[in-house]
Scaffold this motif. Structure first.
Motif, PDB file in Angstrom:
ATOM      1  N   GLU A 123      38.322  19.081  34.571  1.00 37.96           N
ATOM      2  CA  GLU A 123      39.784  18.499  34.750  1.00 37.96           C
ATOM      3  C   GLU A 123      40.794  19.767  34.803  1.00 37.96           C
ATOM      4  N   VAL A 124      40.126  20.781  33.931  1.00 39.32           N
ATOM      5  CA  VAL A 124      41.166  21.941  34.011  1.00 39.32           C
ATOM      6  C   VAL A 124      41.214  22.823  35.132  1.00 39.32           C
ATOM      7  N   GLY A 125      39.811  22.980  35.530  1.00 39.73           N
ATOM      8  CA  GLY A 125      39.499  23.828  36.603  1.00 39.73           C
ATOM      9  C   GLY A 125      38.966  25.146  36.248  1.00 39.73           C
ATOM     10  N   VAL A 126      38.191  25.193  35.349  1.00 31.76           N
ATOM     11  CA  VAL A 126      37.642  26.655  34.906  1.00 31.76           C
ATOM     12  C   VAL A 126      36.106  26.587  35.108  1.00 31.76           C
ATOM     13  N   ASP A 127      35.712  27.647  35.546  1.00 26.20           N
ATOM     14  CA  ASP A 127      34.213  28.147  35.746  1.00 26.20           C
ATOM     15  C   ASP A 127      33.483  27.970  34.375  1.00 26.20           C
ATOM     16  N   PRO A 128      32.307  27.405  34.398  1.00 27.72           N
ATOM     17  CA  PRO A 128      31.549  27.393  33.316  1.00 27.72           C
ATOM     18  C   PRO A 128      31.139  28.739  32.812  1.00 27.72           C
ATOM     19  N   ALA A 145      40.354  26.154  27.481  1.00 30.14           N
ATOM     20  CA  ALA A 145      40.221  26.059  29.012  1.00 30.14           C
ATOM     21  C   ALA A 145      41.635  26.268  29.628  1.00 30.14           C
ATOM     22  N   GLN A 146      42.618  25.722  29.372  1.00 32.93           N
ATOM     23  CA  GLN A 146      44.019  25.786  29.820  1.00 32.93           C
ATOM     24  C   GLN A 146      44.205  27.173  29.503  1.00 32.93           C
ATOM     25  N   ASP A 147      44.145  27.826  28.704  1.00 27.62           N
ATOM     26  CA  ASP A 147      44.187  29.422  28.467  1.00 27.62           C
ATOM     27  C   ASP A 147      43.391  30.270  29.484  1.00 27.62           C
ATOM     28  N   LEU A 148      42.151  29.941  29.733  1.00 18.44           N
ATOM     29  CA  LEU A 148      41.486  30.585  30.616  1.00 18.44           C
ATOM     30  C   LEU A 148      42.058  30.256  32.112  1.00 18.44           C
ATOM     31  N   ARG A 149      42.348  29.087  32.511  1.00 18.70           N
ATOM     32  CA  ARG A 149      43.117  28.614  33.742  1.00 18.70           C
ATOM     33  C   ARG A 149      44.316  29.396  34.081  1.00 18.70           C
ATOM     34  N   SER A 150      45.042  29.815  33.001  1.00 22.43           N
ATOM     35  CA  SER A 150      46.251  30.464  33.081  1.00 22.43           C
ATOM     36  C   SER A 150      46.193  31.858  33.512  1.00 22.43           C
ATOM     37  N   GLY A 151      45.056  32.479  33.295  1.00 25.30           N
ATOM     38  CA  GLY A 151      44.663  33.698  33.731  1.00 25.30           C
ATOM     39  C   GLY A 151      45.043  34.789  32.469  1.00 25.30           C
ATOM     40  N   LEU A 152      45.477  34.227  31.088  1.00 28.46           N
ATOM     41  CA  LEU A 152      45.714  35.159  30.199  1.00 28.46           C
ATOM     42  C   LEU A 152      44.562  35.543  29.463  1.00 28.46           C
ATOM     43  N   ILE A 153      43.534  35.021  29.442  1.00 29.28           N
ATOM     44  CA  ILE A 153      42.250  35.329  29.128  1.00 29.28           C
ATOM     45  C   ILE A 153      41.212  35.197  30.158  1.00 29.28           C
ATOM     46  N   GLU A 154      40.070  36.057  30.275  1.00 32.17           N
ATOM     47  CA  GLU A 154      39.216  35.961  31.210  1.00 32.17           C
ATOM     48  C   GLU A 154      37.771  35.319  30.713  1.00 32.17           C
ATOM     49  N   ARG A 155      37.531  35.355  29.481  1.00 31.92           N
ATOM     50  CA  ARG A 155      36.396  34.485  28.993  1.00 31.92           C
ATOM     51  C   ARG A 155      36.764  34.162  27.724  1.00 31.92           C
ATOM     52  N   ALA A 156      36.337  33.068  27.116  1.00 26.72           N
ATOM     53  CA  ALA A 156      36.657  32.657  25.743  1.00 26.72           C
ATOM     54  C   ALA A 156      35.329  32.201  25.037  1.00 26.72           C
ATOM     55  N   SER A 157      35.221  32.258  23.844  1.00 25.79           N
ATOM     56  CA  SER A 157      34.163  31.782  23.045  1.00 25.79           C
ATOM     57  C   SER A 157      34.862  30.637  22.271  1.00 25.79           C
ATOM     58  N   VAL A 158      34.130  29.550  21.890  1.00 25.39           N
ATOM     59  CA  VAL A 158      34.782  28.535  21.097  1.00 25.39           C
ATOM     60  C   VAL A 158      33.804  28.187  20.177  1.00 25.39           C
TER      61      VAL A 158
END
Ligand code: C2E
Ligand code: MG
Ligand code: MG
Ligand code: MG
Length: 265
Positions: free
Chosen positions: A133-138, A98-111
């Protein structure tokens, strides 16, 4: 869930029931401290569009950096599961992604989500809390769940519905390697199917085995299409494989040919 988890965890301290090798016992003890010692990290592997090769997202793959070297998840995730540590590690993965998404380094993540995490009655709420908490779009997040996690289909349906209600998507990982593939995709609300490498390995070979493998992938794609699922082909290593899979109807491709898992930035 708690009873099962603490039951297994207890076995760790009970020498009579501990069938693990000394190396596994040592690894499990060290794993307890992996989060506090900041030894975990995520590698990311690109997922590309089958038609244009454009990167559409990244799969997060956990790595454990011990002083003695990198340990692969195939080795320590099962230990984390049996030692009752998978909840902590899974939350760490989710938060970091989520933090990496929030930072804008990646746009979509699969976990990747372990069956035990997924079975926890609070799981969907935990996911929701982390995203808030992190501020990421589901809709930036995909959760990958293997079929074995879905064996108890009735319970899985409840959790999947909760996760779906949050607005994130679910991928059935390693499709075709479990016992329940067909009934799982027919009955469960998943949106994405990932075809395991065992099906894509021979695709593109100029042999009868290559032709058969391609037909198998085509029929999986047809099945997925009938259920309105998107399809990711895993384990694409060669240009021949990529070429054949592009024509098989798969929507997305993933594999060393397009990019190996690597740290961000
Ligand atoms: P998976 O989710 O099916 O991930 C794909 C695995 O295939 C990864 O192995 C990836 O590095 C590898 N791979 C990708 N492209 C290729 C290719 O072209 N050729 C070959 N031979 N391999 C390829 P990895 O990173 O060792 O992960 C193994 C498994 O560990 C994953 O399989 C997943 O089930 C699990 N895992 C990884 N990270 C996590 C995590 O954060 N949480 C949980 N619960 N499980 C995880
Ligand atoms: Mg996966
Ligand atoms: Mg997989
Ligand atoms: Mg796997």
């Amino acid at each position: 869930y708690r009873a099962k988890r603490s039951g297994v965890g207890y076995a760790f301290f009970n020498a009579q029931h501990d069938r693990r090798s000394p190396a596994e016992v040592e690894l499990t003890a060290a794993l307890h401290h992996s989060v506090s010692r900041d030894e975990l990290l995520l590698h990311y592997q690109p997922v590309v569009g089958a038609q244009d090769g454009r990167v559409v997202g990244h799969e997060a793959l956990i790595r454990w950096q011990r002083p003695s070297g990198l340990v692969s998840p195939a080795e320590f995730i099962p230990l984390a599961e049996s030692a009752g540590l998978i909840g902590m590690i899974g939350l760490w993965v989710l938060r970091r992604a989520a933090q990496d998404l929030r930072s804008g380094l990646i746009e979509r993540a699969s976990v990747n989500v372990s069956a035990l995490e997924f079975e926890h009655p609070e799981y969907a709420r935990r996911v929701q809390r982390v995203l808030e908490e992190v501020g990421v779009d589901p809709d930036q997040l995909v959760l990958e769940i293997t079929e074995s996690a879905l064996l108890d289909a009735r319970r899985a349906e409840v959790v999947l519905a909760e996760l779906r209600a949050l607005g994130l998507r679910i991928a059935l990982d390693d499709f075709g390697t479990g016992y329940s593939s067909l009934s799982a995709i027919a009955t469960l609300p998943v949106q994405i199917m990932k075809i395991n490498q065992s099906f894509t390995r021979d695709v593109g070979l100029p042999t009868p085995a290559g032709a058969r493998a391609l037909e198998v992938v085509r029929s999986i794609v047809a099945l997925a299409g009938a259920l309105q699922l998107e399809v990711v082909a895993e384990g694409v290593e060669t240009p021949e494989q990529a070429q054949a899979l592009m024509q098989s109807g798969c929507h997305y491709l993933q594999g060393y040919y397009f990019g190996r898992p690597a740290p961000l930035g």
